[in-house]
Design a protein around this motif. Structure first.
Motif, PDB file in Angstrom:
ATOM      1  N   PRO A  57      37.317 -64.099 -34.671  1.00  0.00           N
ATOM      2  CA  PRO A  57      36.911 -64.260 -33.148  1.00  0.00           C
ATOM      3  C   PRO A  57      37.232 -62.890 -32.256  1.00  0.00           C
ATOM      4  CG  PRO A  57      37.582 -66.372 -33.692  1.00  0.00           C
ATOM      5  CD  PRO A  57      38.171 -65.109 -34.787  1.00  0.00           C
ATOM      6  N   GLU A  58      38.249 -62.317 -32.565  1.00  0.00           N
ATOM      7  CA  GLU A  58      38.785 -61.116 -31.894  1.00  0.00           C
ATOM      8  C   GLU A  58      38.079 -59.782 -32.058  1.00  0.00           C
ATOM      9  OE1 GLU A  58      42.016 -61.681 -34.976  1.00  0.00           O
ATOM     10  OE2 GLU A  58      40.685 -63.053 -33.661  1.00  0.00           O
ATOM     11  N   GLN A  59      37.444 -59.849 -33.286  1.00  0.00           N
ATOM     12  CA  GLN A  59      36.414 -58.663 -33.599  1.00  0.00           C
ATOM     13  C   GLN A  59      35.337 -58.420 -32.633  1.00  0.00           C
ATOM     14  OE1 GLN A  59      36.276 -59.636 -37.720  1.00  0.00           O
ATOM     15  NE2 GLN A  59      37.676 -58.205 -38.418  1.00  0.00           N
ATOM     16  N   CYS A  60      34.931 -59.664 -32.035  1.00  0.00           N
ATOM     17  CA  CYS A  60      33.706 -59.397 -31.315  1.00  0.00           C
ATOM     18  C   CYS A  60      33.961 -58.569 -29.902  1.00  0.00           C
ATOM     19  CB  CYS A  60      33.391 -60.849 -30.929  1.00  0.00           C
ATOM     20  SG  CYS A  60      32.823 -61.966 -32.172  1.00  0.00           S
ATOM     21  N   ALA A  61      34.994 -58.859 -29.181  1.00  0.00           N
ATOM     22  CA  ALA A  61      35.357 -57.957 -28.067  1.00  0.00           C
ATOM     23  C   ALA A  61      35.634 -56.526 -28.649  1.00  0.00           C
ATOM     24  CB  ALA A  61      36.494 -58.521 -27.164  1.00  0.00           C
TER      25      ALA A  61
END
Length: 213
Positions: free
Chosen positions: A75-79
């Motif tokens: 999930p953190e790769q999106c930002a």
């Protein structure tokens, strides 16, 4: 480039190249060569350390280029990808956390599915276009034809094992909006820094008949 949604982006060309770069410099050269061949949408994956920086560099090459981030698995790769300049994201699968992270980051997501259960989860989360991955190993054209019955409104971008020869067969399906592929950047051309060959392959891919939908 005015395309903002996945639905708009996938209609900018019949083929989205799936890219993994060994260096930022290679990424810039390949992205420029693909764009010269008429490819406006790129999927630069996070499979190498050069991924995020290559996205940043490629997104600045031309006003009409749309750079997406591929192989989102956390999930953190999106930002991070959004900050680097990615206009959309592509994942091999989908979770509610990843969906929420993409929403929070303002990153349109093309999530990967392989099974009917995957598809039902994607539909419940509001997706109308998904990536079918890995397309060829997961059943290819016959599987997409089978999906059309129970999921008549869902559109697919099949990726994985597709070639220049098989792409037209996929693009002819009523539920396919584009295909993803790595054949536009053969390892031999990259090793030889033969950017003209990449441009030639990109031009041929751009000239494939787009889905009539």
């Amino acid at each position: 480039m005015t395309a903002q949604t996945v639905a708009e982006i996938v209609r900018l060309g019949p083929v989205i190249p799936v890219l993994a770069f060994e260096s930022v410099e290679q990424g810039e050269n390949v992205s420029r060569a693909l764009h010269a061949g008429g490819v406006k949408v790129l999927e630069i994956t996070l499979r190498t350390e050069a991924g995020l920086k290559a996205i940043e560099r490629a997104s600045q090459l031309a006003e009409d280029i749309v750079v997406g981030v591929g192989t989102i698995t956390k999930p953190e790769q999106c930002a991070l990808a959004k900050k680097a300049g990615a206009r959309f994201g592509v994942s091999p699968g989908l979770t509610k956390d990843m969906h929420q992270a993409a929403q929070d980051a303002g990153l349109p997501l093309l999530p990967g599915v392989m099974t009917p259960t995957d598809i039902i989860v994607a539909l419940e989360l509001g997706y109308e276009i998904v990536k079918f991955f890995p397309a060829q190993p997961a059943g290819g054209v016959p599987m997409l034809q089978a999906f059309h019955g129970p999921f008549p409104t869902l559109k697919f971008c099949p990726t994985g094992g597709i070639t220049a020869e098989s792409a037209p067969t996929f693009l002819a399906l009523p539920n396919v909006v584009c295909v993803g592929g790595s054949w536009l950047t053969p390892k031999s051309a990259l090793a030889a820094q033969n950017w003209d060959e990449v441009t030639r392959l990109a031009r041929a891919a751009s000239e494939l008949a787009p889905p009539a939908r």
